[in-house]
Design a protein around this motif. Structure first.
Motif, PDB file in Angstrom:
ATOM      1  N   ARG A   1     -30.652  43.031  -2.043  1.00 26.55           N
ATOM      2  CA  ARG A   1     -31.460  41.972  -1.428  1.00 26.55           C
ATOM      3  C   ARG A   1     -32.318  42.534  -0.306  1.00 26.55           C
ATOM      4  O   ARG A   1     -33.493  42.161  -0.150  1.00 26.55           O
ATOM      5  N   GLU A   2     -31.730  43.447   0.487  1.00 27.52           N
ATOM      6  CA  GLU A   2     -32.474  44.080   1.582  1.00 27.52           C
ATOM      7  C   GLU A   2     -33.668  44.861   1.040  1.00 27.52           C
ATOM      8  O   GLU A   2     -34.783  44.769   1.577  1.00 27.52           O
ATOM      9  N   PHE A   3     -33.438  45.618  -0.028  1.00 27.20           N
ATOM     10  CA  PHE A   3     -34.535  46.382  -0.630  1.00 27.20           C
ATOM     11  C   PHE A   3     -35.600  45.455  -1.191  1.00 27.20           C
ATOM     12  O   PHE A   3     -36.808  45.682  -0.998  1.00 27.20           O
ATOM     13  N   ALA A   4     -35.186  44.410  -1.902  1.00 22.20           N
ATOM     14  CA  ALA A   4     -36.147  43.496  -2.523  1.00 22.20           C
ATOM     15  C   ALA A   4     -37.052  42.851  -1.478  1.00 22.20           C
ATOM     16  O   ALA A   4     -38.272  42.743  -1.674  1.00 22.20           O
ATOM     17  N   MET A   5     -36.462  42.449  -0.347  1.00 21.87           N
ATOM     18  CA  MET A   5     -37.261  41.833   0.711  1.00 21.87           C
ATOM     19  C   MET A   5     -38.205  42.848   1.345  1.00 21.87           C
ATOM     20  O   MET A   5     -39.386  42.555   1.591  1.00 21.87           O
ATOM     21  N   SER A   6     -37.700  44.059   1.598  1.00 25.63           N
ATOM     22  CA  SER A   6     -38.543  45.101   2.186  1.00 25.63           C
ATOM     23  C   SER A   6     -39.698  45.459   1.263  1.00 25.63           C
ATOM     24  O   SER A   6     -40.838  45.652   1.705  1.00 25.63           O
ATOM     25  N   CYS A   7     -39.407  45.550  -0.027  1.00 24.12           N
ATOM     26  CA  CYS A   7     -40.442  45.897  -1.004  1.00 24.12           C
ATOM     27  C   CYS A   7     -41.508  44.805  -1.073  1.00 24.12           C
ATOM     28  O   CYS A   7     -42.714  45.093  -1.126  1.00 24.12           O
ATOM     29  N   ALA A   8     -41.060  43.553  -1.071  1.00 23.43           N
ATOM     30  CA  ALA A   8     -42.016  42.434  -1.122  1.00 23.43           C
ATOM     31  C   ALA A   8     -42.906  42.442   0.125  1.00 23.43           C
ATOM     32  O   ALA A   8     -44.129  42.235   0.033  1.00 23.43           O
ATOM     33  N   ASP A   9     -42.308  42.670   1.300  1.00 21.66           N
ATOM     34  CA  ASP A   9     -43.091  42.753   2.535  1.00 21.66           C
ATOM     35  C   ASP A   9     -44.103  43.890   2.452  1.00 21.66           C
ATOM     36  O   ASP A   9     -45.284  43.726   2.807  1.00 21.66           O
ATOM     37  N   ALA A  10     -43.650  45.048   1.992  1.00 24.89           N
ATOM     38  CA  ALA A  10     -44.529  46.221   1.932  1.00 24.89           C
ATOM     39  C   ALA A  10     -45.697  45.997   0.983  1.00 24.89           C
ATOM     40  O   ALA A  10     -46.838  46.401   1.274  1.00 24.89           O
ATOM     41  N   ARG A  11     -45.434  45.355  -0.157  1.00 23.71           N
ATOM     42  CA  ARG A  11     -46.532  45.079  -1.107  1.00 23.71           C
ATOM     43  C   ARG A  11     -47.593  44.203  -0.467  1.00 23.71           C
ATOM     44  O   ARG A  11     -48.804  44.433  -0.624  1.00 23.71           O
ATOM     45  N   GLN A  12     -47.151  43.174   0.257  1.00 26.38           N
ATOM     46  CA  GLN A  12     -48.102  42.259   0.899  1.00 26.38           C
ATOM     47  C   GLN A  12     -48.888  42.964   2.002  1.00 26.38           C
ATOM     48  O   GLN A  12     -50.084  42.696   2.203  1.00 26.38           O
ATOM     49  N   ILE A  13     -48.229  43.872   2.714  1.00 27.06           N
ATOM     50  CA  ILE A  13     -48.905  44.613   3.784  1.00 27.06           C
ATOM     51  C   ILE A  13     -49.995  45.508   3.196  1.00 27.06           C
ATOM     52  O   ILE A  13     -51.137  45.532   3.675  1.00 27.06           O
ATOM     53  N   VAL A  14     -49.655  46.267   2.142  1.00 22.71           N
ATOM     54  CA  VAL A  14     -50.634  47.161   1.521  1.00 22.71           C
ATOM     55  C   VAL A  14     -51.785  46.364   0.921  1.00 22.71           C
ATOM     56  O   VAL A  14     -52.939  46.813   0.946  1.00 22.71           O
ATOM     57  N   ALA A  15     -51.499  45.165   0.423  1.00 22.52           N
ATOM     58  CA  ALA A  15     -52.551  44.323  -0.156  1.00 22.52           C
ATOM     59  C   ALA A  15     -53.596  43.930   0.885  1.00 22.52           C
ATOM     60  O   ALA A  15     -54.742  43.594   0.524  1.00 22.52           O
ATOM     61  N   LYS A  16     -53.225  43.947   2.164  1.00 27.35           N
ATOM     62  CA  LYS A  16     -54.158  43.598   3.229  1.00 27.35           C
ATOM     63  C   LYS A  16     -55.032  44.775   3.655  1.00 27.35           C
ATOM     64  O   LYS A  16     -55.922  44.619   4.492  1.00 27.35           O
ATOM     65  N   MET A  17     -54.768  45.953   3.099  1.00 25.63           N
ATOM     66  CA  MET A  17     -55.504  47.141   3.496  1.00 25.63           C
ATOM     67  C   MET A  17     -56.696  47.345   2.556  1.00 25.63           C
ATOM     68  O   MET A  17     -56.530  47.434   1.330  1.00 25.63           O
ATOM     69  N   SER A  18     -57.871  47.398   3.108  1.00 27.05           N
ATOM     70  CA  SER A  18     -59.094  47.502   2.312  1.00 27.05           C
ATOM     71  C   SER A  18     -59.103  48.767   1.467  1.00 27.05           C
ATOM     72  O   SER A  18     -58.781  49.857   1.954  1.00 27.05           O
ATOM     73  N   ASP A  19     -59.469  48.619   0.205  1.00 29.91           N
ATOM     74  CA  ASP A  19     -59.666  49.738  -0.725  1.00 29.91           C
ATOM     75  C   ASP A  19     -58.404  50.574  -0.961  1.00 29.91           C
ATOM     76  O   ASP A  19     -58.488  51.690  -1.460  1.00 29.91           O
ATOM     77  N   GLU A  20     -57.240  50.048  -0.593  1.00 29.10           N
ATOM     78  CA  GLU A  20     -56.002  50.794  -0.800  1.00 29.10           C
ATOM     79  C   GLU A  20     -55.360  50.367  -2.121  1.00 29.10           C
ATOM     80  O   GLU A  20     -55.206  49.169  -2.379  1.00 29.10           O
ATOM     81  N   PRO A  21     -55.025  51.302  -2.998  1.00 27.95           N
ATOM     82  CA  PRO A  21     -54.374  50.937  -4.266  1.00 27.95           C
ATOM     83  C   PRO A  21     -53.095  50.146  -4.020  1.00 27.95           C
ATOM     84  O   PRO A  21     -52.414  50.329  -3.005  1.00 27.95           O
ATOM     85  N   ALA A  22     -52.783  49.252  -4.936  1.00 29.60           N
ATOM     86  CA  ALA A  22     -51.573  48.433  -4.816  1.00 29.60           C
ATOM     87  C   ALA A  22     -50.333  49.319  -4.741  1.00 29.60           C
ATOM     88  O   ALA A  22     -50.285  50.411  -5.313  1.00 29.60           O
ATOM     89  N   LEU A  23     -49.334  48.833  -4.025  1.00 28.57           N
ATOM     90  CA  LEU A  23     -48.088  49.564  -3.872  1.00 28.57           C
ATOM     91  C   LEU A  23     -47.201  49.324  -5.086  1.00 28.57           C
ATOM     92  O   LEU A  23     -46.895  48.183  -5.436  1.00 28.57           O
ATOM     93  N   GLU A  24     -46.783  50.389  -5.738  1.00 32.96           N
ATOM     94  CA  GLU A  24     -45.892  50.277  -6.894  1.00 32.96           C
ATOM     95  C   GLU A  24     -44.438  50.218  -6.424  1.00 32.96           C
ATOM     96  O   GLU A  24     -44.069  50.848  -5.427  1.00 32.96           O
ATOM     97  N   ASP A  25     -43.604  49.468  -7.173  1.00 34.40           N
ATOM     98  CA  ASP A  25     -42.200  49.333  -6.803  1.00 34.40           C
ATOM     99  C   ASP A  25     -41.506  50.699  -6.749  1.00 34.40           C
ATOM    100  O   ASP A  25     -40.733  50.981  -5.823  1.00 34.40           O
ATOM    101  N   LEU A  26     -41.753  51.556  -7.731  1.00 30.70           N
ATOM    102  CA  LEU A  26     -41.109  52.873  -7.758  1.00 30.70           C
ATOM    103  C   LEU A  26     -41.554  53.732  -6.589  1.00 30.70           C
ATOM    104  O   LEU A  26     -40.780  54.535  -6.048  1.00 30.70           O
TER     105      LEU A  26
END
Length: 425
Positions: free
Chosen positions: A103-128
């Protein structure tokens, strides 16, 4: 090796402040939206993600590229099917710990994906990609106790320490004369620098090993991705929960001859130390270690098995201790009480071992045949789970060694001390 005070601390504070890739602003914006701070592991893991993506632009670029290519083999990152196949071999407590880590990993991963999505021209963050970085942080970061500037407050900070984090782990109790025991120690000098130094001669080609702490096999697998090749060691421990009905039922057996007044007094003492009177759904948690006696269980058993005169003496000590007049030391159990209490604990642990250690030996043999037939990754994970079980069974065996008739009659005063501790807290 010395880590100078001037060395950069690659911790969460550094990860949040280093905005070479725009992550700092994205983290702040995201935290503002969700109205909470993300886990420190998120900025530290993202720091490694970007160091690996853009090594020429990061102070940690060469370090990130030198790390293992795959994520640590922790059950927190296993696929559901793979984990479920191992569950019959695992204790309920460890399964709960794995679920919490997932659960801790899933929440951290979800947060990280949303953070990277806010970065201009940055490729999406892959789960792996994030799983690799998250597991590197959890398995390689070193925790330091740091005094907060200008105060006496001690903070515990996880830092990535390049070079020093390549040292392997050995349990603290492994003999210094052993080839796989710790041959490196860490200490601080007069100015507060951390120093790693060898404690004995190390032959060419021999691994440098210190200890990551007094970690159980479960902790090692969950956060570092492995169980020591010698799973029976002094840092072994077993955790399990019991409802208070276990002790209520036991009391009916071991103290069935009590008069009404004695029974009431004994019950109040057991409620005082928390062994009885829990709310519905609550359970008591116990830790067995290879190192020491089962003190909490021994103290509870002492209260359950002592005779009527001893019950009165224990109750008087408890009253005096609660009024600040002593430490509960105004009684001493008879040898027979110590023997009965210890043998009750021995019997109880025999029942507990059956569900803590998972499947029976016959079931393990069948699972092993299946694992070897499947082969590959699953077979390797099965062998890790089997080492985990070996360490747990060794822990039970070691504790049973201090609960024999001979040991209790010869060295059973620890039950008195354990009981005194329970009634004095």
């Amino acid at each position: 090796m010395t880590r100078a005070l001037s060395s950069t601390a690659f911790d969460a504070t550094y990860a949040r402040s280093d905005d070479a890739f725009g992550a700092n602003a994205a983290i702040s914006a995201y935290e503002g939206e969700v109205q909470r701070l993300v886990s420190d592991d998120v900025p530290m893991a993202l720091m490694l993600v970007f160091a690996k993506r853009y090594p020429e632009r990061s102070a940690l670029g060469a370090y990130a590229l030198s790390l293992p290519k795959e994520a640590a083999d922790t059950p927190a990152l296993y696929e559901d099917e793979s984990l479920e196949a191992l569950v019959p071999m695992l204790s309920l407590h460890f399964v709960d710990q794995v679920d919490a880590a997932r659960r801790e990993f899933a929440m951290s991963c979800a947060d990280a994906r949303q953070i990277v999505a806010k970065m201009s021209d940055e490729p999406a963050l892959e789960d792996l990609e994030f799983a690799w970085a998250w597991s590197m942080v959890r398995s390689r970061a070193i925790t330091f106790a740091v005094k907060k500037s200008g105060t006496d407050v001690i903070e515990r900070k996880r830092c990535l320490v390049p070079v020093c984090d390549v040292l392997n782990h050995s349990p603290t109790s492994t003999s210094d004369d052993s080839d796989d025991g710790p041959n490196v120690s860490i200490e601080s000098n007069d100015v507060g620098e951390s120093i790693w130094k060898t404690t004995r001669d190390v032959a060419k080609g021999q691994a440098l090993r210190w200890t990551y702490g007094e970690l159980s096999n479960e902790e090692m697998w969950l956060w570092y991705g492995f169980v020591p090749s010698t799973p029976s060691h002094g840092d072994c421990s077993v955790v399990f929960n019991l409802p208070d009905t276990v002790f209520a039922n036991g009391l009916n057996a071991v103290a069935k001859e009590d008069r009404e007044e004695t029974a009431a007094l004994r019950r109040r003492l057991l409620e005082r130390c928390g062994a009885l009177g829990l709310n519905e759904g609550e359970e008591l948690s116990f830790v067995l270690t290879m190192r020491g006696n089962p003190k909490v269980l021994g103290g509870i058993a002492g209260l359950m098995c002592c005779d009527a005169d001893e019950v009165v003496a224990v109750a008087a000590s408890a009253v005096i201790a609660s009024n600040g007049g002593g430490d509960g030391s105004l009684f001493s159990f008879k040898p027979e009480t110590r023997r009965r209490a210890g043998r009750y604990v021995a019997w109880l642990l025999t029942q507990v071992e059956a569900f803590v250690c998972g499947a029976t030996d016959a079931e393990i043999a069948e699972l092993e045949r299946t694992a070897e037939a499947v082969g590959g990754e699953f077979a390797a994970r099965f062998r890790t789970a089997k080492r985990l079980r070996t360490g747990a069974k060794s822990t039970f065996a070691a504790v049973q060694g201090v609960l024999t008739e001979e040991s209790l009659l010869k060295n059973g005063s620890w039950i008195d001390d354990a009981t005194k501790t329970l009634i004095s807290t």
